[in-house]
Design an enzyme around this catalytic site. Structure first.
Site, PDB file in Angstrom:
ATOM      1  N   SER A  79      27.164  -4.559   0.570  1.00 37.95           N
ATOM      2  CA  SER A  79      26.912  -4.117   1.942  1.00 37.95           C
ATOM      3  C   SER A  79      27.078  -2.612   2.054  1.00 37.95           C
ATOM      4  CB  SER A  79      27.915  -4.813   2.858  1.00 37.95           C
ATOM      5  OG  SER A  79      27.943  -4.204   4.119  1.00 37.95           O
ATOM      6  N   ASN A  93      38.893 -16.119  -0.580  1.00 34.57           N
ATOM      7  CA  ASN A  93      37.547 -16.666  -0.773  1.00 34.57           C
ATOM      8  C   ASN A  93      36.646 -15.698  -1.551  1.00 34.57           C
ATOM      9  OD1 ASN A  93      35.518 -18.881   0.140  1.00 34.57           O
ATOM     10  ND2 ASN A  93      34.485 -16.923   0.400  1.00 34.57           N
ATOM     11  N   ILE A 147      26.241  -4.543  25.538  1.00 39.22           N
ATOM     12  CA  ILE A 147      26.009  -3.456  24.580  1.00 39.22           C
ATOM     13  C   ILE A 147      27.315  -2.679  24.455  1.00 39.22           C
ATOM     14  CG2 ILE A 147      24.728  -1.331  24.124  1.00 39.22           C
ATOM     15  CD1 ILE A 147      22.304  -2.587  25.471  1.00 39.22           C
ATOM     16  N   PHE A 148      27.815  -2.625  23.219  1.00 36.17           N
ATOM     17  CA  PHE A 148      29.140  -2.032  22.986  1.00 36.17           C
ATOM     18  C   PHE A 148      29.049  -0.505  22.944  1.00 36.17           C
ATOM     19  CE2 PHE A 148      29.751  -6.172  20.452  1.00 36.17           C
ATOM     20  CZ  PHE A 148      30.229  -6.861  21.559  1.00 36.17           C
ATOM     21  N   PHE A 188      26.029 -14.833  -3.316  1.00 32.92           N
ATOM     22  CA  PHE A 188      26.058 -14.706  -1.849  1.00 32.92           C
ATOM     23  C   PHE A 188      27.290 -15.417  -1.272  1.00 32.92           C
ATOM     24  CE2 PHE A 188      21.386 -15.231  -2.713  1.00 32.92           C
ATOM     25  CZ  PHE A 188      20.903 -14.067  -2.143  1.00 32.92           C
ATOM     26  N   GLY A 190      30.156 -15.598   0.131  1.00 29.85           N
ATOM     27  CA  GLY A 190      31.228 -14.826   0.751  1.00 29.85           C
ATOM     28  C   GLY A 190      31.328 -15.081   2.237  1.00 29.85           C
ATOM     29  N   LEU A 191      32.553 -14.919   2.750  1.00 33.04           N
ATOM     30  CA  LEU A 191      32.738 -14.929   4.206  1.00 33.04           C
ATOM     31  C   LEU A 191      32.372 -13.542   4.722  1.00 33.04           C
ATOM     32  CD1 LEU A 191      36.174 -16.791   4.261  1.00 33.04           C
ATOM     33  CD2 LEU A 191      33.909 -17.755   4.760  1.00 33.04           C
ATOM     34  N   LYS A 192      31.837 -13.466   5.961  1.00 28.01           N
ATOM     35  CA  LYS A 192      31.256 -12.176   6.353  1.00 28.01           C
ATOM     36  C   LYS A 192      31.501 -11.739   7.793  1.00 28.01           C
ATOM     37  CE  LYS A 192      26.933 -13.991   7.921  1.00 28.01           C
ATOM     38  NZ  LYS A 192      25.540 -13.742   8.166  1.00 28.01           N
ATOM     39  N   TYR A 197      37.065  -7.559   5.526  1.00 28.27           N
ATOM     40  CA  TYR A 197      35.740  -7.961   5.023  1.00 28.27           C
ATOM     41  C   TYR A 197      35.146  -6.842   4.162  1.00 28.27           C
ATOM     42  CZ  TYR A 197      30.676  -7.937   5.042  1.00 28.27           C
ATOM     43  OH  TYR A 197      29.370  -7.793   4.662  1.00 28.27           O
ATOM     44  N   LYS A 252      34.225  -6.594  -0.100  1.00 32.58           N
ATOM     45  CA  LYS A 252      32.965  -6.155  -0.738  1.00 32.58           C
ATOM     46  C   LYS A 252      33.259  -5.017  -1.712  1.00 32.58           C
ATOM     47  CE  LYS A 252      29.889  -8.840   1.255  1.00 32.58           C
ATOM     48  NZ  LYS A 252      29.177  -9.853   0.503  1.00 32.58           N
TER      49      LYS A 252
HETATM   50  C1  WQD Z   1      24.808  -3.620  15.345  1.00 34.36           C
HETATM   51  C2  WQD Z   1      24.942  -2.760  16.585  1.00 34.36           C
HETATM   52  C3  WQD Z   1      27.053  -2.968  17.706  1.00 34.36           C
HETATM   53  C4  WQD Z   1      26.610  -7.106  19.031  1.00 34.36           C
HETATM   54  C5  WQD Z   1      28.092  -5.594  10.612  1.00 34.36           C
HETATM   55  C6  WQD Z   1      28.999  -5.433   9.422  1.00 34.36           C
HETATM   56  C7  WQD Z   1      28.186  -5.198   8.187  1.00 34.36           C
HETATM   57  C8  WQD Z   1      27.184  -6.313   7.976  1.00 34.36           C
HETATM   58  C9  WQD Z   1      26.396  -6.582   9.198  1.00 34.36           C
HETATM   59  C10 WQD Z   1      27.552  -8.583   7.321  1.00 34.36           C
HETATM   60  C11 WQD Z   1      26.316  -2.099  16.692  1.00 34.36           C
HETATM   61  C12 WQD Z   1      25.930  -3.454  18.572  1.00 34.36           C
HETATM   62  C13 WQD Z   1      26.372  -5.875  18.446  1.00 34.36           C
HETATM   63  C14 WQD Z   1      26.662  -7.204  20.456  1.00 34.36           C
HETATM   64  C15 WQD Z   1      26.228  -4.839  20.592  1.00 34.36           C
HETATM   65  N1  WQD Z   1      27.911  -7.433   7.514  1.00 34.36           N
HETATM   66  N2  WQD Z   1      26.190  -4.751  19.221  1.00 34.36           N
HETATM   67  N3  WQD Z   1      26.465  -6.048  21.173  1.00 34.36           N
HETATM   68  O1  WQD Z   1      28.218  -3.695  13.031  1.00 34.36           O
HETATM   69  O2  WQD Z   1      26.188  -2.591  11.993  1.00 34.36           O
HETATM   70  O3  WQD Z   1      27.325  -4.400  10.794  1.00 34.36           O
HETATM   71  O4  WQD Z   1      27.221  -6.683  10.355  1.00 34.36           O
HETATM   72  O5  WQD Z   1      27.433  -9.538   6.990  1.00 34.36           O
HETATM   73  O6  WQD Z   1      29.035  -5.095   7.104  1.00 34.36           O
HETATM   74  O7  WQD Z   1      29.864  -4.347   9.645  1.00 34.36           O
HETATM   75  O8  WQD Z   1      26.000  -4.951  12.813  1.00 34.36           O
HETATM   76  O9  WQD Z   1      24.760  -6.504  14.249  1.00 34.36           O
HETATM   77  O10 WQD Z   1      27.286  -6.408  14.446  1.00 34.36           O
HETATM   78  O11 WQD Z   1      25.914  -4.501  15.274  1.00 34.36           O
HETATM   79  O12 WQD Z   1      26.065  -3.837  21.305  1.00 34.36           O
HETATM   80  O13 WQD Z   1      26.899  -8.264  21.044  1.00 34.36           O
HETATM   81  O14 WQD Z   1      24.833  -3.609  17.735  1.00 34.36           O
HETATM   82  O15 WQD Z   1      28.000  -2.257  18.447  1.00 34.36           O
HETATM   83  O16 WQD Z   1      26.107  -0.832  17.240  1.00 34.36           O
HETATM   84  P1  WQD Z   1      27.004  -3.816  12.219  1.00 34.36           P
HETATM   85  P2  WQD Z   1      26.002  -5.705  14.204  1.00 34.36           P
END
Ligand code: WQD
Length: 337
Positions: free
Chosen positions: A124, A99, A217-218, A80, A82-84, A149, A153
């Site tokens: 992942s 790393n 919400i993005f 586990f 790893g930087l993430k 990142y 992986k």
């Molecule tokens: C989920 C959804 C965002 C934050 C990433 C990595 C993956 C894994 C997990 C980890 C997306 C939306 C998020 C916010 C939002 N890596 N969102 N507002 O992007 O599926 O996966 O994290 O260690 O490799 O890519 O997960 O939780 O960042 O986002 O609207 O403030 O929530 O746009 O649709 P993601 P997430």
């Protein structure tokens, strides 16, 4: 069995430690607490009644890792360490490559010198890349990643596979996680990101506890039913139990084996926010903002292979995930600190 959890004090590592101990295994944790906290070890002991053996060590450091193998007869390693953070990896790619690749090489070298032949890797769904059609299946192979990142992986999987090709005694299990959320039902361990959370669920729970004003919400214009992205969220305890199955599998099989760990059921961002509000009877303030660069509209797992071969499937639903996240956050408003 005696299992070394490299990077075992983090979010997924700590939950895996608890499930391994619950299943009767001996756990050794190696962590430099770069993105985790020594208090985690006390909490694991509090939950299970058993204190894991603990080494404060950087997993890149070969002599430090060798000492662990000299002092313990390790049957299986779970990697586990790893930087993430996706965004940080774009700003600091060399830090991520150094790393994540170095920890992998050090572990494989020391395992070879010590005669340990089993490794389970924390991979992942990001390795499927940007062009794979959902649901993702293990046989798709690795695609083109959108950030360093993801590439680490991808490369770590390749290194592990090549090592297994060269050494017929080696067993490599690659676990491709989807989106782990939730916390142990005791509320004593959970996700504790440093700084502003990058991931959705910790952000939501920090809004709920009053540490952040509102969630952004993005994007609301994705080609999904409600316009927000869809992901395959799974309970971290289910994910941890997947590691227990993987460790037992690694001990009896050779070569490289790949498993998706997800539920197969995607939820949108809005569905997650609503589920959290309903499960916990709490209002989450949110607004819509622009899309986040690199986000895919939707993806989820085909989780059939883990069910057929490991006998694993996710048992906990979205209400458990939201309730357990809040149980952890409200009891630990500032995480472990
Ligand atoms: C989920 C959804 C965002 C934050 C990433 C990595 C993956 C894994 C997990 C980890 C997306 C939306 C998020 C916010 C939002 N890596 N969102 N507002 O992007 O599926 O996966 O994290 O260690 O490799 O890519 O997960 O939780 O960042 O986002 O609207 O403030 O929530 O746009 O649709 P993601 P997430």
């Amino acid at each position: 069995m005696k299992i070394l959890l490299a990077g075992g004090a983090g979010y997924i590592g700590s939950h895996t430690a608890v499930e391994l101990i619950r299943a009767g295994h001996d756990v050794v944790i190696a962590d430099n607490y770069d993105n985790s906290c020594p208090e985690v070890i006390n909490r694991i002991e509090k939950i299970t009644g058993i204190r894991p053996v603990e080494y404060e060590v950087d997993v890149k450091n070969k002599s430090g890792v060798k000492k662990i193998f000299d002092e313990n007869l390790i049957d299986v390693v779970i990697h586990f360490a790893g930087l993430k953070a996706v965004g940080e990896s774009v700003q600091l790619p060399l830090k991520y490559y150094r790393n994540n690749i170095d920890t992998t090489l050090t572990l494989l070298e020391v395992m070879e010198e010590s005669g340990c032949n089993n490794i389970v890797f924390s991979s992942s769904a990001t390795v499927y890349g940007e062009d794979a059609p959902a649901p993702y299946r293990e046989e798709f192979g690795r695609g083109k990643c959108s950030n360093p990142y993801g590439w680490t992986k991808n490369m770590m999987e390749q290194i592990l596979e090549d090592a297994a090709k060269a050494n017929p005694e080696l067993s490599v299990v690659l676990l491709r996680y989807f989106n782990p959320i939730g916390a142990d039902a005791t509320g004593l361990i959970g996700e504790d990101p440093q700084g502003v959370p990058n991931n959705l669920m910790p952000y939501v729970s920090q809004v709920a506890v009053g540490r952040r004003e509102k969630l952004t919400i993005f994007g609301d214009d994705y080609p999904t039913d409600d316009g927000t992205c869809r992901r395959d969220y799974l309970h971290v305890t289910d994910l941890a139990i997947g590691h227990v199955k993987a460790v037992e599998y690694a001990d009896r099989e050779k070569g490289t084996n790949i498993f998706n760990l997800g539920t197969g059921n995607p939820y949108s961002v809005l569905e997650i926010v609503n589920a959290f509000q309903e499960a916990n009877d709490i209002k989450i303030k949110y607004e819509f903002g622009p899309r986040r660069e690199g986000d895919l509209p939707e993806f989820w797992a085909n989780a059939d292979k883990a069910k057929e071969i490991l006998g694993w499937e996710a048992k906990r639903g979205i209400v458990d995930m939201c309730r357990d996240t809040w149980n952890w956050q409200k009891n630990n408003p500032n995480g472990y600190r």
